[in-house]
Motif scaffolding. Structure first.
Motif, PDB file in Angstrom:
ATOM      1  N   MET A  35      -0.171  12.659   5.725  1.00  0.00           N
ATOM      2  CA  MET A  35       0.311  11.385   5.184  1.00  0.00           C
ATOM      3  C   MET A  35       0.481  10.366   6.307  1.00  0.00           C
ATOM      4  O   MET A  35       0.114   9.188   6.159  1.00  0.00           O
ATOM      5  CB  MET A  35       1.631  11.636   4.456  1.00  0.00           C
ATOM      6  CG  MET A  35       2.080  10.565   3.519  1.00  0.00           C
ATOM      7  SD  MET A  35       0.833   9.657   2.649  1.00  0.00           S
ATOM      8  CE  MET A  35       0.700  10.481   1.136  1.00  0.00           C
ATOM      9  N   ILE A  36       1.019  10.822   7.448  1.00  0.00           N
ATOM     10  CA  ILE A  36       1.186   9.911   8.584  1.00  0.00           C
ATOM     11  C   ILE A  36      -0.183   9.384   9.028  1.00  0.00           C
ATOM     12  O   ILE A  36      -0.354   8.183   9.267  1.00  0.00           O
ATOM     13  CB  ILE A  36       1.913  10.627   9.756  1.00  0.00           C
ATOM     14  CG1 ILE A  36       3.356  10.948   9.346  1.00  0.00           C
ATOM     15  CG2 ILE A  36       1.904   9.774  11.022  1.00  0.00           C
ATOM     16  CD1 ILE A  36       4.113  11.820  10.322  1.00  0.00           C
ATOM     17  N   MET A  76       0.831  -1.209   0.000  1.00  0.00           N
ATOM     18  CA  MET A  76       0.000   0.000   0.000  1.00  0.00           C
ATOM     19  C   MET A  76       0.865   1.258   0.000  1.00  0.00           C
ATOM     20  O   MET A  76       0.592   2.208  -0.729  1.00  0.00           O
ATOM     21  CB  MET A  76      -0.900   0.003   1.236  1.00  0.00           C
ATOM     22  CG  MET A  76      -2.014  -1.033   1.173  1.00  0.00           C
ATOM     23  SD  MET A  76      -2.783  -1.198   2.797  1.00  0.00           S
ATOM     24  CE  MET A  76      -4.267  -2.079   2.381  1.00  0.00           C
ATOM     25  N   THR A  77       1.914   1.269   0.819  1.00  0.00           N
ATOM     26  CA  THR A  77       2.760   2.480   0.863  1.00  0.00           C
ATOM     27  C   THR A  77       3.528   2.639  -0.454  1.00  0.00           C
ATOM     28  O   THR A  77       3.765   3.751  -0.905  1.00  0.00           O
ATOM     29  CB  THR A  77       3.761   2.458   2.032  1.00  0.00           C
ATOM     30  OG1 THR A  77       4.666   1.375   1.843  1.00  0.00           O
ATOM     31  CG2 THR A  77       3.086   2.338   3.374  1.00  0.00           C
ATOM     32  N   ARG A  78       3.895   1.520  -1.056  1.00  0.00           N
ATOM     33  CA  ARG A  78       4.639   1.612  -2.323  1.00  0.00           C
ATOM     34  C   ARG A  78       3.757   2.198  -3.429  1.00  0.00           C
ATOM     35  O   ARG A  78       4.245   2.849  -4.336  1.00  0.00           O
ATOM     36  CB  ARG A  78       5.204   0.232  -2.704  1.00  0.00           C
ATOM     37  CG  ARG A  78       6.377  -0.157  -1.810  1.00  0.00           C
ATOM     38  CD  ARG A  78       6.800  -1.605  -1.926  1.00  0.00           C
ATOM     39  NE  ARG A  78       7.700  -1.960  -0.826  1.00  0.00           N
ATOM     40  CZ  ARG A  78       8.146  -3.181  -0.580  1.00  0.00           C
ATOM     41  NH1 ARG A  78       7.807  -4.183  -1.363  1.00  0.00           N
ATOM     42  NH2 ARG A  78       8.953  -3.399   0.442  1.00  0.00           N
ATOM     43  N   ASN A 103       2.666   9.973  -4.885  1.00  0.00           N
ATOM     44  CA  ASN A 103       1.395  10.568  -4.472  1.00  0.00           C
ATOM     45  C   ASN A 103       1.468  11.011  -3.014  1.00  0.00           C
ATOM     46  O   ASN A 103       0.636  10.647  -2.199  1.00  0.00           O
ATOM     47  CB  ASN A 103       0.254   9.561  -4.632  1.00  0.00           C
ATOM     48  CG  ASN A 103      -0.108   9.340  -6.080  1.00  0.00           C
ATOM     49  OD1 ASN A 103      -0.281  10.300  -6.827  1.00  0.00           O
ATOM     50  ND2 ASN A 103      -0.202   8.093  -6.487  1.00  0.00           N
ATOM     51  N   GLY A 104       2.502  11.730  -2.704  1.00  0.00           N
ATOM     52  CA  GLY A 104       2.647  12.204  -1.334  1.00  0.00           C
ATOM     53  C   GLY A 104       3.797  11.561  -0.588  1.00  0.00           C
ATOM     54  O   GLY A 104       4.275  12.083   0.397  1.00  0.00           O
ATOM     55  N   LEU A 105       4.246  10.406  -1.074  1.00  0.00           N
ATOM     56  CA  LEU A 105       5.416   9.778  -0.460  1.00  0.00           C
ATOM     57  C   LEU A 105       6.558   9.754  -1.472  1.00  0.00           C
ATOM     58  O   LEU A 105       6.350   9.444  -2.645  1.00  0.00           O
ATOM     59  CB  LEU A 105       5.114   8.334  -0.054  1.00  0.00           C
ATOM     60  CG  LEU A 105       4.411   8.071   1.270  1.00  0.00           C
ATOM     61  CD1 LEU A 105       4.352   6.567   1.513  1.00  0.00           C
ATOM     62  CD2 LEU A 105       5.118   8.758   2.428  1.00  0.00           C
TER      63      LEU A 105
END
Ligand code: ADP
Length: 276
Positions: A264-265, A215-217, A222-224
């Motif tokens: 984002m966190i 999911m984080t990848r 897109n924000g990360l």
């Protein structure tokens, strides 16, 4: 050769630093064959890929496999040519020459691994170029010496092409000297195996970490800046294995490690809450 007195840090003497125990490394493609073929032909190597995907572990494994001492230098924007080559230092009133890590690797016919090469100052590259083409020489201006690298010497650099910045791009004159090996996060079946080995967690909880990573990848760009690397999953897993509650472990080792952006966190924490 390792010296350790009491609680002080381990001091490795890089000129004789041989990796004695086989490092745990799971091959992800044809990287071992490629590396060995390049090494046998005295060609320098460029390891491309995001941070925390196994490049350093691979280098340790190859150094062990080839039985060559390895010196690793983490590059930073203050790294000068002298930091790599060496400098005169005053010791007990006398001026003595002290080899830098690159010089030591050339002299001992070892492996020099320059991690995150684009972080180094631009002029630092100049010293690498003659070592990275068929001359394989290293001029030490201050000593008036020209070292010729022995066949067993190997230069390897790493580079993360993911950071989109013109300032942090590798110049053609540098990159076209190297054989490049591409790294990425290992595919799920291998990443599962790695996390279980490194943390001792069971498959069920490991699979949740893998889902969270995925999911984080997908949030990359897109924000990360980057998604959760294998390294972060191992960190979270180690905390969980020590009894830290999985949500807290993932927040600390993954969400907060990835970004400072509070929205984002919060978004990542929501994903964590849905999984654990
Ligand atoms: P990089 O040098 O690319 O930033 P590392 O080599 O430090 O990343 O990898 C981070 C961690 O991920 C390692 O300490 C190891 O636990 C794990 N790891 C990643 N890929 C592998 C792999 N192929 N085999 C074994 N461990 C791996």
């Amino acid at each position: 050769n390792t010296a350790n007195s009491g609680n002080t840090a381990l001091i490795h003497d890089p000129s004789t630093y041989l990796i004695e125990k086989e490092p745990y490394y799971v091959p992800v493609g044809n990287e071992i064959t490629l590396f060995e073929a390049a090494y046998d032909n005295h060609l320098p190597l460029l390891l491309k890929g995001p941070t925390g995907c196994g490049k350093t572990r691979f280098m340790e494994y190859m150094a062990w496999r080839l039985q060559r001492p390895m010196v690793t230098v983490s590059c930073h924007d203050d790294l000068t040519t002298s930091d790599l080559v060496g400098r005169y230092l005053v010791k007990q009133g006398e001026t003595v020459w002290v080899d830098g890590p690159l010089t030591r690797a050339v002299r001992t016919g070892g492996i020099c691994y320059l991690d995150e090469i684009v972080e180094a100052r631009k002029d630092t590259m100049v010293v690498i170029h003659p070592l990275a083409d068929d001359r394989r020489i290293m001029p030490i201006d201050k000593l008036g010496q020209l070292l010729e690298a022995p066949d067993s010497f190997c230069l390897a650099i790493s580079y993360n092409p993911g950071y989109q910045s013109v300032l942090k791009e590798l110049k053609q004159s540098t990159r076209q000297r190297f054989v490049a090996i591409e790294f990425d996060y290992p595919k799920p079946s291998l990443e599962r195996q790695i996390i279980i080995h490194e943390t001792g967690l069971d498959e069920a909880i490991t699979d949740k970490l893998l889902k969270l990573a995925d999911m984080t990848r997908n949030l990359k760009g897109n924000g990360l800046e980057e998604g959760a690397s294998t390294r972060l999953l191992v960190h979270a897993g180690k905390l969980i294995a020590k009894g830290v509650e999985p949500r807290a472990a993932c927040q600390g080792a993954i969400a907060l490690a990835l970004t400072d952006d509070s929205d984002m966190i919060a978004a990542i924490n929501e994903l964590i809450g849905a999984l654990f």
